[in-house]
Design a protein around this motif. Sequence first.
Motif, short mmCIF file in Angstrom:
data_model
loop_
_atom_site.label_atom_id
_atom_site.label_comp_id
_atom_site.label_asym_id
_atom_site.label_seq_id
_atom_site.Cartn_x
_atom_site.Cartn_y
_atom_site.Cartn_z
N GLY A 73 49.57 45.87 41.19
CA GLY A 73 49.99 44.77 40.32
C GLY A 73 49.15 44.59 39.08
O GLY A 73 49.13 43.51 38.50
N GLY A 74 48.44 45.64 38.65
CA GLY A 74 47.65 45.55 37.43
C GLY A 74 46.35 44.80 37.59
O GLY A 74 45.75 44.37 36.59
N LEU A 75 45.88 44.60 38.81
CA LEU A 75 44.61 43.91 39.02
C LEU A 75 43.48 44.74 38.40
O LEU A 75 43.27 45.90 38.78
CB LEU A 75 44.35 43.73 40.52
CG LEU A 75 43.15 42.87 40.92
CD1 LEU A 75 43.37 41.42 40.49
CD2 LEU A 75 42.92 42.95 42.44
N PRO A 76 42.71 44.18 37.45
CA PRO A 76 41.72 44.97 36.70
C PRO A 76 40.38 45.12 37.44
O PRO A 76 39.32 44.81 36.90
CB PRO A 76 41.56 44.15 35.42
CG PRO A 76 41.75 42.74 35.87
CD PRO A 76 42.81 42.80 36.95
N TRP A 77 40.46 45.57 38.66
CA TRP A 77 39.26 45.73 39.47
C TRP A 77 39.00 47.20 39.76
O TRP A 77 39.93 47.98 39.98
CB TRP A 77 39.40 45.00 40.81
CG TRP A 77 39.39 43.51 40.72
CD1 TRP A 77 39.39 42.75 39.59
CD2 TRP A 77 39.41 42.60 41.82
NE1 TRP A 77 39.39 41.42 39.91
CE2 TRP A 77 39.40 41.29 41.27
CE3 TRP A 77 39.41 42.76 43.20
CZ2 TRP A 77 39.42 40.15 42.07
CZ3 TRP A 77 39.43 41.62 44.00
CH2 TRP A 77 39.43 40.33 43.45
N ASP A 78 37.72 47.54 39.79
CA ASP A 78 37.29 48.84 40.31
C ASP A 78 36.92 48.60 41.78
O ASP A 78 35.84 48.11 42.07
CB ASP A 78 36.09 49.36 39.52
CG ASP A 78 35.59 50.70 40.05
OD1 ASP A 78 36.35 51.37 40.79
OD2 ASP A 78 34.45 51.08 39.72
N PHE A 79 37.83 48.93 42.66
CA PHE A 79 37.69 48.64 44.08
C PHE A 79 37.54 49.96 44.84
O PHE A 79 38.37 50.86 44.71
CB PHE A 79 38.91 47.87 44.58
CG PHE A 79 38.95 47.62 46.06
CD1 PHE A 79 37.89 47.01 46.71
CD2 PHE A 79 40.08 47.97 46.80
CE1 PHE A 79 37.93 46.77 48.08
CE2 PHE A 79 40.13 47.73 48.16
CZ PHE A 79 39.06 47.14 48.80
N LYS A 80 36.45 50.09 45.61
CA LYS A 80 36.20 51.36 46.28
C LYS A 80 35.27 51.17 47.48
O LYS A 80 34.51 50.19 47.55
CB LYS A 80 35.56 52.34 45.29
CG LYS A 80 34.24 51.86 44.71
CD LYS A 80 33.74 52.79 43.61
CE LYS A 80 32.44 52.27 42.99
NZ LYS A 80 31.98 53.15 41.89
#
Length: 204
Positions: A73-80
């Motif tokens: 959904g375009g969430l501007p997170w760097d998730f890892k």
Amino acid sequence: MTSTKSQRTNKVIAGVCVAFVGGMVGMAYAAVPLYAMFCKVTGYGGTTQRVDQYSDRVLDQKVTIRFNANTSGGLPWDFKPVARDVTIKIGETTQAHYTATNHFDKPTYGRATFNVTPELAGAYFNKVECFCFTDTTLKPGETLDMPVVFYVDPDIVNVPELKDVKTITLSYTFFPIEGAKPVANAPQAGDLKTNENTDGNLGG
């Protein structure tokens, strides 16, 4: 007389139709939470189980847990995940870590869903602590550590389709929450000791 009976019959039919439509609408709204409850109880669809205590039984047999992270959904997170995988004994309580960084210039809000593969393993993948289904707020440029504490139920070896499983993948997907109110951030790491190598990977 016939006209009166006909009107009554039409009213009864109309009432039945309204009740039927209302019932169908109610079932449609109830379907999602009921399905979610069903998945939580049974592990259907790769849904993991939530428990309140650590495992009291550990086997010599080992399994590798792989960690996957996505945003939608375009969430501007760097998730890892901090580590891509960890090899543990079945029944061993383990803590792993994910991180999320907000690259937007305003606070953003997200909520994570999860599943495991193979899907049958969901009923035996027990999480003691988790950031899933929690509204999470990240300030501009903020990085948040998000631990998950889990173990694989030793009863998994009694399932013919899973007794020889060597790898289980735990996947999280963060979705944006539009207009969410700022809430408490995801839970921080607890007191459980994490096995980590000097390169930041979890050890077996």
